[in-house]
Design an enzyme around this catalytic site. Sequence first.
Site: not given
Length: 428
Positions: A85-87
């Site tokens: 998962t990103d930011k």
Amino acid sequence: SSGINAEYGSETALGTAPKIFKYPTKKKYAIMMGFCGDGYRGMALNVGVETIEEELIKALVKCHFIKPENAGELSKMYFQRASRTDKGVSAARQVVSSNLNLGPDIPSAVKQLNQALPEKIVVYDMIKATKNFDSHKFASSRVYEYNCPTFAMAPTLGDTWSGYRISPEVLEKVRNFLQHFVGTKNYYNYTSNKSNTDPSCMRFIRSITVSDPIVVEDIEYIRILLHGDSFIYHQIRKIVGMTIAVLRNVAPADHLKKSFSKERTDVPLAPGLGLVLDEVRMTRYNKKFGEDGIHKPLVWEPYEEKVTEFKMNHILSVIHKKEKAESTMFQWLQTLKKHTFYTGDVLPSILMGGGDQKSETNEKSTEEQTEKQTEKQAEKQTEKQAGIENKTEEKSSISDQTEKESDGNGRHSVSGLKESIHDAQSFD
């Protein structure tokens, strides 16, 4: 950075085990966990920034479940996440595989690990797995959730505030429209930095369901659940963006069909706030090993009460707080009118197998400008809100604090803390 290995080897900074500590034999475990991504630059290790994995590894070292010298060389631990998962993106049910030095008392180890972790990260269990278990390779499918304020689906630009309540007719339109994304489709226009002939643009979505509306304080939400084998970078946010654009009558009715073609087509990128990795499913692993009488199946049912509690208190509440404070969706809706919803010409380079670099660059630039503008508008809204609260504080000593949000999802594998890890193209 060069100081990371030194940090992991520091007994004073991390409470690592003294040299006389005798570690149990390492064995492969599945770490069943969840986290709130707010304030973190994603799940995966990325040198120089705060990430979920960095927090997890620090806690594992502090609890003596990983040796300090292995913290900088995670390949030795066969450390892997099921889905990146990103930011700013949270996860309710995530799985990490790693060799760990655990003793026989797993419940005590789980308790100890949670005490060492920040409140935003929770470990539900650590389950002994097969020697070759890899959480990414054995993940059969993923379920993502997008928590969307219902006013985003209002047919006109005027119905865009918290008092809006979606009608049964509009809700049915949302559900019907999203079914166009079920099955195998070409998502070339739902990602970036890929050629229109790249086979990874073909993705299979098993199902999309939309919950009944839920009112939290004065904002009504719907939960869009997307179940697929894997998703490409920005795919879910663009699916939501396309749905909103068409249902609000901003994009032409035939724009959806065009977006599945190999021609570069303008597809809006919805805000990252509201996106959650809801569940990683280990169906393939469970079928092969979960009933062999030796290994426990990797399922979520035993932890549902804990998952629900964590999700409500540390994920959904944060999404609502930020939506209410920063008007993230409302601000993004104002940018829809800037989209041209063009369909570009097929360039010779595409016919030869290359990417539409010019269109790709223009689209990426437009998306970046739109996101920056949305963030600036959110900041102004927050500053304005803060100014009101400061005045109120002088009279009644009441204050409120908000933060900025961001987006994303992706995939990569760990090869060590020494590497700067970033993959903004796809995730599984």
